[in-house]
Scaffold this active site. Structure first.
Site, PDB file in Angstrom:
ATOM      1  N   TYR A 188       4.734   7.424   2.528  1.00 38.51           N
ATOM      2  CA  TYR A 188       4.593   7.323   1.067  1.00 38.51           C
ATOM      3  C   TYR A 188       4.503   8.711   0.431  1.00 38.51           C
ATOM      4  O   TYR A 188       3.758   8.940  -0.516  1.00 38.51           O
ATOM      5  CB  TYR A 188       3.377   6.474   0.682  1.00 38.51           C
ATOM      6  CG  TYR A 188       3.630   5.006   0.843  1.00 38.51           C
ATOM      7  CD1 TYR A 188       3.901   4.194  -0.242  1.00 38.51           C
ATOM      8  CD2 TYR A 188       3.620   4.417   2.115  1.00 38.51           C
ATOM      9  CE1 TYR A 188       4.158   2.834  -0.087  1.00 38.51           C
ATOM     10  CE2 TYR A 188       3.880   3.068   2.288  1.00 38.51           C
ATOM     11  CZ  TYR A 188       4.144   2.279   1.172  1.00 38.51           C
ATOM     12  OH  TYR A 188       4.407   0.940   1.342  1.00 38.51           O
ATOM     13  N   HIS A 315       8.757  -8.255  -5.063  1.00 36.61           N
ATOM     14  CA  HIS A 315      10.047  -7.944  -4.426  1.00 36.61           C
ATOM     15  C   HIS A 315      10.897  -9.185  -4.178  1.00 36.61           C
ATOM     16  O   HIS A 315      11.669  -9.232  -3.208  1.00 36.61           O
ATOM     17  CB  HIS A 315       9.824  -7.177  -3.121  1.00 36.61           C
ATOM     18  CG  HIS A 315       9.086  -5.889  -3.291  1.00 36.61           C
ATOM     19  ND1 HIS A 315       9.553  -4.872  -4.105  1.00 36.61           N
ATOM     20  CD2 HIS A 315       7.894  -5.450  -2.771  1.00 36.61           C
ATOM     21  CE1 HIS A 315       8.693  -3.858  -4.063  1.00 36.61           C
ATOM     22  NE2 HIS A 315       7.687  -4.187  -3.278  1.00 36.61           N
TER      23      HIS A 315
END
Length: 440
Positions: A188, A315
């Site tokens: 990340y 998502h």
């Protein structure tokens, strides 16, 4: 009875004890967990070792290359030899291998020297001690995977680097395993390149001791139009064996490999590189699946980042196009299970093909709950689809224990405060052993 034989016997007893439960219809067991997760935890940032100098190896990790080799990757701030010295006793290194050194720049950031060397041939199920760049200050060790079954995988996605990540890593380390599979979203870093360095330090205690096999997620893309091309840091830091074995892919973004003497075939797919019919990945996958001998490969598993089946509101539909392009190929090859990340929650589906339960389709699992900084995806679609067996928005990790040529035990371990709790489990029967799925 040896340790390996006693483990196999224990697995066989568990298979017999749970066979009745395994035959129950999955729809009647569908569960949306009411578990209320603990609060979010802080993001971590690990600095370099206080006593490190420019030639001190850091961010060390290993990955498997073929049946009897391992790639060791590490970083030094200054120039240092790309050499690994190794042996089977602490402090004794009768063998050595020399590899290569690269580096990359990203906007104003300049990486350290990224070294990698492939060591071997190695004996299976053996602990090797090693040092990098001839540096005497840090000795590492890894254990090679076994050459046969049983074989134990850890599977964890969307790790990131938070205190929840640290909890997940501690839980993983608390029980033995042979290899870790990661279906994308590692650091990340999201353009902030020093976060890649911090991540490498965070995972080093585990990643230097067992092979970590990874594929890319959306957070690895890091593309800046007209300035930086995609996957620059990921490809430089996490080189996988895409050019090894009988089915080289030509791309670090998708590849496959065998473990346990060929008893398990693992396919690592790329959600963020072209997958349409006619693409390099599509052609490679078709060829890779065609080469599999199911008389030898008892289990075939695939990893992908964006899930092809998902009942979480997060998502939704993002894996559908890839599923449309590739699902039929996996179904035709009788792939046993598909593991995905991306959605920051856990969900297990029954065997599915084309949106419906199918005894010859893969088991689909979403395991994007390693501990990332974005938090959990807590909202699910209601009602729960009949194909969705268990779902819960919690951090955790999974374990796939391939017991023998017919059965593998999947368990999901929730991070319950500071304790790993087995919250979902199922025995998966190899499709290669199911006569109904192998009619000519």
């Amino acid at each position: 009875m040896g340790k390996k034989n006693s483990m196999a016997a224990a697995f066989a007893l568990l298979v017999l004890a749970t066979s009745a439960l395994s035959s129950l219809p999955t729809a009647c067991l569908a569960v949306t967990s009411p578990y209320v997760r603990p609060r979010a935890r802080a993001t971590l940032s690990l600095p370099a070792h206080a006593d490190a100098d420019g030639q001190t190896p850091q961010q060390v990790h290993v990955s498997a290359v073929g049946p009897d080799q391992m790639r060791v990757t590490w970083i030094t701030d200054d120039d240092a030899p790309a050499t690994v010295e190794y042996g089977t006793a602490p402090g004794q290194y009768p063998f050595s291998a020399t590899g290569s050194t690269t580096a990359y720049s990203y906007v104003l950031y300049h990486s350290g020297n990224i070294h990698d060397a492939v060591v071997g041939p190695l004996k299976p199920s053996t602990t090797y001690y090693y040092r990098c760049s001839s540096d005497p200050s840090r000795e590492f060790s890894f254990r090679t995977p076994p050459s046969g079954l049983p074989f134990n995988f850890v599977i964890a996605g969307d790790l990131g680097q938070t205190e929840w990540t640290n909890s997940t890593l501690q839980h993983i380390a608390a029980a033995d395993y042979d290899m870790l599979l990661l279906p994308g979203d590692l650091s990340y870093a999201d353009l902030d390149q020093p976060r890649w360095d911090s991540y490498g330090r965070l995972v080093e205690p585990l990643a230097s001791a067992r092979p970590w096999m990874v594929t890319q997620g959306n957070h690895e893309v890091e593309k800046i139009p007209l300035i930086e091309h995609p996957f620059k840091a990921y490809n430089a830091r996490w080189r996988m064996p895409y050019d090894a074995g009988a089915s080289p892919s030509g791309s670090n973004l998708f590849y496959s490999f065998d473990v346990a003497g060929g008893a398990v075939h693992v396919i690592m797919l790329g959600s963020y590189t072209d997958y349409d019919t006619g693409s390099a990945q599509h052609r490679w996958l078709r060829g890779d699946l065609a080469r599999i001998d199911r008389g030898k490969a008892s289990f075939v598993v695939a990893l992908v980042h964006a899930p092809w089946y998902n009942s979480n509101e997060a998502h939704q539909g993002e894996g559908d196009a890839m599923r449309d392009a590739m699902e039929a190929m996996l179904y035709g090859a009788r792939v046993d299970a598909v593991f995905a990340g991306h959605v920051h929650a856990y969900e297990r589906f029954s065997r599915v093909y084309s949106g419906k339960e199918d005894q010859c389709g893969p088991v689909y699992v979403t395991i994007g709950d390693g501990g990332n900084r974005e938090g959990l995806a807590e909202k699910y679609i209601d009602p729960q689809p009949s194909t969705s067996v268990y779902r819960e928005a919690s951090f955790g990790h999974g374990r796939l224990q391939v017991a023998n040529t017919t059965h593998a035990l999947w368990t999901w371990h929730r991070n319950d405060d500071n304790e790993p709790v087995v919250t979902d489990q199922v025995w998966i029967t190899s499709l290669a052993s199911n006569p109904a799925c192998n009619k000519k």
